[in-house]
Design a protein around this motif. Structure first.
Motif: not given
Length: 443
Positions: A240-244
């Motif tokens: 999983y990746y957080a993409c602001p």
């Protein structure tokens, strides 16, 4: 192979995908279709001489699937599918916007994969109205969009995590659950860490994937589990990746509630403790198509009794890690998402470049792998290996029970879709987190 193991263990489906796609071109030129021979039982006496060529194949199992007429069932089809890839079992899945009973779409040709966990759909297969109504998940405690990268042997899928209500057959999730929408995020957002630098190319289209999506119904309730919850392990292994702002995506920890979820584990009680994959027997020379049944629940209704001769408790991912082949310990698994048997055997001749990755022995062969569960259940399984080029000589066949290929390394033995023909294969879900039963497989 459709594996979402966070340690990036490779199962064989994508190991030979290039060869499969070349084969698919030949198959498509043959016209496909034709009558459904899926109910024909296998008989070595009926095999053409060129298939055996002085060798022999083991007797094939002969179980037939039940009719997919009950609420807790859905038909499984092997055929030309979305892009003409051989040995791809598919089902239809209905996706609805959260809280809606009208903004829904049924997606056909979704690959049934017991080697992964959760639903993934190619974004281009969804209409714009439904896609726009599926909320993009944001990381808990922030406004950063949540995305996921699934890596395979030759590539990766990249896309957002969204929520939707899922119906399969006559069953439906009680509420919206996380799913992955493949290819809906711009290619420029693909992170290098653990994704584009994984050694392969993007697999974000129907033609690259070989299906409109992947339905993972293996033993785990979510696709990453505790590894992605724990910040220390997630830093290295998280999918999983957080993409602001939808960009600048960076690996992140994510709670169980936000992980892509096995839809069947979220069905109403009575259908949510496991699945049974039932496929018909096949002639050893293959068949144009095959029709089976996916049954939801095990031991909870009159049509899903646990009738396996052998039951093996497994690790969380359905693997039997103490199995043996050719005197060596291997990690064995029963994976409907692999379109052949995949294992390492230097005594088997490999095909030429047209069918690279598959085995082409001069005569039909038999090999035996001993499966060992954590519960010490042990069983020797014999598999047949025919010359792949001979099998592919009939361009109208899409279903094969004796197709095999090479897998990297000597530590894995992938019992792919050929193993399923003529069998009822059981997957009991991991319920240990709530004090329930351990995961298991059986047949």
């Amino acid at each position: 192979m459709r594996t979402m193991h966070t340690t990036a263990k490779i199962k064989g489906w994508m190991q030979a995908v290039s060869a499969v796609l070349l084969t698919a071109t030949l198959v498509a030129c043959g016209g496909g279709g034709g009558s459904d021979n899926s109910s024909s039982s296998s008989s070595n006496n009926s095999n053409p001489p060129s298939l055996l060529n002085g060798g022999s194949l083991p007797a094939s199992p002969t179980q037939q699937p039940i009719a997919a007429t009950a609420t807790n069932t859905v038909p499984v089809t092997v055929g030309q599918g979305a892009s003409g890839v051989i040995n791809i079992p598919t089902v239809s899945v209905t996706i609805c916007a959260p809280g809606s009973t009208t903004n829904c779409q049924t997606i056909n040709n979704v690959q049934l994969d017991t080697g992964s966990f959760g639903l993934r759909v190619v974004g281009s297969a969804l209409n714009s109205s439904l896609l726009g109504a599926l909320p993009v998940s944001t990381l808990s405690g922030s406004s950063a969009q949540l995305a996921e990268c699934a890596t395979f042997a030759d590539g990766y899928t990249w896309g957002s995590v969204r929520t939707a209500t899922i119906a399969i057959g006559g069953e439906s999730t009680a509420s919206a659950i996380p799913i992955q929408i493949i290819g809906d995020k711009d290619a420029s957002t693909v992170p290098a860490q653990g994704c584009s630098n994984s050694g392969g190319s993007a697999e974000n289209t129907v033609s690259d994937l070989g299906a409109n999506g992947i339905l993972g119904v293996g033993t785990a309730p979510t696709d990453c589990g505790a590894t992605c919850v724990n910040a220390s392990t997630a830093a290295t292994y998280s999918n999983y990746y957080a993409c602001p702002g939808g960009t600048s995506c960076a690996r992140t920890a994510v709670s169980l509630a936000q992980q892509v979820a096995n839809p069947v584990a979220n069905f109403p009680d009575g259908s949510n403790n496991g699945v049974i994959v039932q496929m018909p027997p096949l002639p050893d020379a293959g068949a144009p198509s095959a029709s089976g049944t996916l049954v939801f629940g095990i031991g909870t209704q009159s049509n899903n009794a646990l009738a396996a001769s052998q039951v093996f408790t497994t690790d969380a991912y359905g693997d039997m890690n103490n199995s043996t082949f050719n005197g060596a310990t291997v990690q064995a698994f029963l994976d409907s998402g692999s379109n052949g048997y995949f294992f390492a055997d230097s005594t088997l001749a490999l095909c030429g470049s047209s069918f690279a990755g598959f085995y082409c022995p001069s005569s039909a062969q038999t090999r035996s792998v001993t499966l060992v569960g954590l519960n010490k259940t042990t069983a020797a399984v014999s598999i047949g290996i025919a010359n792949a080029q001979t099998l592919f000589g009939n361009g109208g066949n899409y279903a094969f029970n004796d197709l095999a290929g090479q897998i990297g390394g000597n530590s894995s033995f992938d019992l792919g879709l050929p193993f399923f023909y003529g069998r009822h294969v059981y997957y009991g879900f991991d319920r240990t987190a709530t004090g329930g039963s351990a995961p298991y497989v059986g047949f």
